[in-house]
Scaffold this motif. Structure first.
Motif, short mmCIF file in Angstrom:
data_model
loop_
_atom_site.label_atom_id
_atom_site.label_comp_id
_atom_site.label_asym_id
_atom_site.label_seq_id
_atom_site.Cartn_x
_atom_site.Cartn_y
_atom_site.Cartn_z
N SER A 212 -8.07 -0.07 12.31
CA SER A 212 -7.13 -0.89 13.10
C SER A 212 -6.33 -1.83 12.19
O SER A 212 -5.21 -2.20 12.51
CB SER A 212 -7.86 -1.65 14.20
N ASP A 213 -6.89 -2.19 11.02
CA ASP A 213 -6.13 -3.03 10.08
C ASP A 213 -5.12 -2.21 9.28
O ASP A 213 -4.14 -2.76 8.77
CB ASP A 213 -7.09 -3.71 9.08
N LEU A 214 -5.37 -0.87 9.19
CA LEU A 214 -4.59 -0.05 8.29
C LEU A 214 -3.08 -0.11 8.54
O LEU A 214 -2.32 -0.34 7.58
CB LEU A 214 -5.07 1.41 8.34
N PRO A 215 -2.60 0.04 9.83
CA PRO A 215 -1.14 -0.02 10.03
C PRO A 215 -0.54 -1.33 9.52
O PRO A 215 0.51 -1.33 8.88
CB PRO A 215 -0.98 0.11 11.54
N GLY A 216 -1.24 -2.42 9.77
CA GLY A 216 -0.77 -3.72 9.29
C GLY A 216 -0.73 -3.78 7.77
O GLY A 216 0.24 -4.28 7.19
N LEU A 217 -1.76 -3.23 7.13
CA LEU A 217 -1.81 -3.23 5.66
C LEU A 217 -0.67 -2.39 5.10
O LEU A 217 -0.03 -2.77 4.13
CB LEU A 217 -3.15 -2.68 5.18
N VAL A 218 -0.39 -1.22 5.76
CA VAL A 218 0.69 -0.34 5.30
C VAL A 218 2.02 -1.06 5.45
O VAL A 218 2.85 -1.06 4.53
CB VAL A 218 0.68 0.99 6.07
N MET A 219 2.23 -1.72 6.61
CA MET A 219 3.48 -2.45 6.84
C MET A 219 3.66 -3.55 5.80
O MET A 219 4.75 -3.72 5.24
CB MET A 219 3.49 -3.08 8.25
N ALA A 220 2.59 -4.26 5.55
CA ALA A 220 2.66 -5.33 4.55
C ALA A 220 3.03 -4.77 3.19
O ALA A 220 3.85 -5.35 2.47
CB ALA A 220 1.31 -6.05 4.48
N GLY A 221 2.48 -3.61 2.88
CA GLY A 221 2.78 -2.93 1.61
C GLY A 221 4.26 -2.61 1.52
O GLY A 221 4.90 -2.87 0.50
N PHE A 222 4.82 -2.03 2.62
CA PHE A 222 6.24 -1.69 2.63
C PHE A 222 7.09 -2.94 2.47
O PHE A 222 8.04 -2.96 1.68
CB PHE A 222 6.62 -0.98 3.94
N LYS A 223 6.77 -3.97 3.25
CA LYS A 223 7.55 -5.22 3.19
C LYS A 223 7.54 -5.78 1.78
O LYS A 223 8.56 -6.18 1.24
CB LYS A 223 6.98 -6.26 4.17
N PHE A 224 6.35 -5.77 1.19
CA PHE A 224 6.21 -6.29 -0.18
C PHE A 224 7.09 -5.50 -1.14
O PHE A 224 7.81 -6.06 -1.96
CB PHE A 224 4.74 -6.21 -0.61
N THR A 225 7.08 -4.14 -0.96
CA THR A 225 7.86 -3.29 -1.87
C THR A 225 9.36 -3.57 -1.72
O THR A 225 10.06 -3.74 -2.71
CB THR A 225 7.59 -1.81 -1.54
N PHE A 226 9.84 -3.61 -0.44
CA PHE A 226 11.29 -3.72 -0.23
C PHE A 226 11.83 -5.13 -0.45
O PHE A 226 13.00 -5.31 -0.72
CB PHE A 226 11.66 -3.21 1.16
N THR A 227 10.98 -6.13 -0.32
CA THR A 227 11.47 -7.50 -0.51
C THR A 227 11.09 -8.03 -1.89
O THR A 227 11.35 -9.19 -2.21
CB THR A 227 10.89 -8.44 0.56
N CYS A 228 10.44 -7.16 -2.69
CA CYS A 228 9.97 -7.56 -4.02
C CYS A 228 9.06 -8.79 -3.94
O CYS A 228 9.00 -9.62 -4.86
CB CYS A 228 11.13 -7.84 -4.98
N GLY A 229 8.38 -8.94 -2.77
CA GLY A 229 7.38 -10.00 -2.66
C GLY A 229 7.96 -11.35 -2.28
O GLY A 229 7.21 -12.28 -2.00
N HIS A 230 9.30 -11.52 -2.18
CA HIS A 230 9.89 -12.85 -1.95
C HIS A 230 9.57 -13.43 -0.59
O HIS A 230 8.99 -14.49 -0.49
CB HIS A 230 11.42 -12.79 -2.11
N LYS A 231 9.95 -12.65 0.50
CA LYS A 231 9.91 -13.26 1.82
C LYS A 231 8.50 -13.51 2.33
O LYS A 231 8.29 -14.32 3.22
CB LYS A 231 10.67 -12.40 2.82
N LEU A 232 7.52 -12.73 1.78
CA LEU A 232 6.16 -12.93 2.25
C LEU A 232 5.44 -14.00 1.44
O LEU A 232 4.29 -14.32 1.73
CB LEU A 232 5.38 -11.62 2.20
N GLY A 233 6.13 -14.50 0.47
CA GLY A 233 5.54 -15.59 -0.29
C GLY A 233 4.62 -15.17 -1.39
O GLY A 233 3.86 -15.99 -1.90
N TYR A 234 4.65 -13.83 -1.73
CA TYR A 234 3.82 -13.45 -2.88
C TYR A 234 4.46 -14.02 -4.14
O TYR A 234 5.69 -14.05 -4.27
CB TYR A 234 3.74 -11.93 -3.03
N ARG A 235 3.65 -14.33 -5.05
CA ARG A 235 4.21 -14.82 -6.32
C ARG A 235 4.63 -13.66 -7.21
O ARG A 235 3.92 -12.65 -7.26
CB ARG A 235 3.12 -15.62 -7.08
N GLU A 236 5.75 -13.84 -7.87
CA GLU A 236 6.16 -12.80 -8.83
C GLU A 236 5.30 -12.91 -10.07
O GLU A 236 4.92 -13.98 -10.48
CB GLU A 236 7.63 -12.98 -9.21
N ILE A 237 4.99 -11.74 -10.61
CA ILE A 237 4.15 -11.75 -11.82
C ILE A 237 5.02 -11.75 -13.06
O ILE A 237 5.98 -10.99 -13.13
CB ILE A 237 3.19 -10.52 -11.83
#
Ligand SMILES: *[C@@H]1O[C@H](CO)[C@@H](O)[C@H](O)[C@H]1NC(C)=O
Length: 237
Positions: A212-237
């Motif tokens: 049940s977490d998997l769809p959310g994890l996949v979506m988060a993965g896509f968002k991270f990829t397409f936004t380069c981590g900016h909008k979700l607040g991930y830190r750039e490495i």
């Protein structure tokens, strides 16, 4: 995203649709009742019926008997083809020991000579489904012509349903193993949850929290990829 393409290669080695035995230019007889031709191998072994084929001359009323592959005995006379004329004794009109083949007008003929080398049996082999053996004509009381129509006169004939080749590519095998694994996982996982864990409701699905977490994890993965981590607040490495 994973796109799975299932390719199953099914190749049937069945008779190509030949209607008549035309188009032959060469014939070489093998003494196992086969012949090599320019269009492939003709094998009469499957046409070697338990009883000899029988036909008659409508004018002279003579009866003829023929076995495609073996000699047989009627009234003490042994041959591959026999003639029984009214009021006459039966006679050998061709022995398999004296068998040969030739081409006439684009048809293969299976022929035999009598033990006395005086009489000839010519059987025109016509590729077709009918399975008939008929008297055609008699020439000079020495040459006897017949027409045999059979699937067995078709080059490279194999009886339907007997020789079917199914080719499955290695990729297809992997895909089949993959889906079989998924089905087995959910089937045995669910049985395990119900029987051993006494699970109820959606808890009966194995590893339900992960799935049940998997769809959310996949979506988060896509968002991270397409936004380069900016909008979700991930830190750039
Ligand atoms: C018949 O004989 C030929 C020539 O010797 C051989 O190539 C062929 O494999 C044989 N066929 C069978 C069905 O035994």
């Amino acid at each position: 995203m994973i796109v799975l393409i299932i390719v199953v290669n099914v190749a049937y080695s069945l008779q190509a649709g030949l209607v008549v035995g035309q188009g032959f230019t060469s014939c070489e007889y093998n003494y196992n009742c086969t012949a090599n031709t320019n269009l492939g191998v003709i094998n009469l072994n499957g046409a070697n019926a338990a009883d000899p084929y029988q036909t008659s001359d409508p004018v002279s009323k003579a009866e003829y008997f023929w076995k495609p592959c073996t000699d047989f005995t009627v009234s003490g006379v042994t041959a591959g083809a026999l003639q029984q004329s009214p009021g006459a004794s039966i006679q050998d009109i061709g022995m398999h020991a004296q068998a040969f083949c030739d081409v006439l007008d684009g048809y293969i003929r299976f022929n035999m000579m009598s033990s006395t080398f005086t009489r000839f049996t010519y059987v025109k082999c016509v590729c077709g489904a009918a399975s008939t053996f008929i008297f055609d004509n008699e020439y000079s009381s020495n040459d006897f012509n017949f027409i045999f129509t059979s699937n067995h006169c078709c080059p490279n004939y194999s009886p339907p349903g007997v020789r079917v080749t199914v080719t499955v590519s290695p990729g297809t095998v992997l895909v089949i193993i993959f889906f079989t694994g998924i089905i087995a996982y959910f089937l045995f996982g669910t049985i395990f949850q119900i029987v051993l864990r006494k699970a109820e409701g959606r808890e009966r699905i194995p590893n339900v929290s992960f799935w049940s977490d998997l769809p959310g994890l996949v979506m988060a993965g896509f968002k991270f990829t397409f936004t380069c981590g900016h909008k979700l607040g991930y830190r750039e490495i």
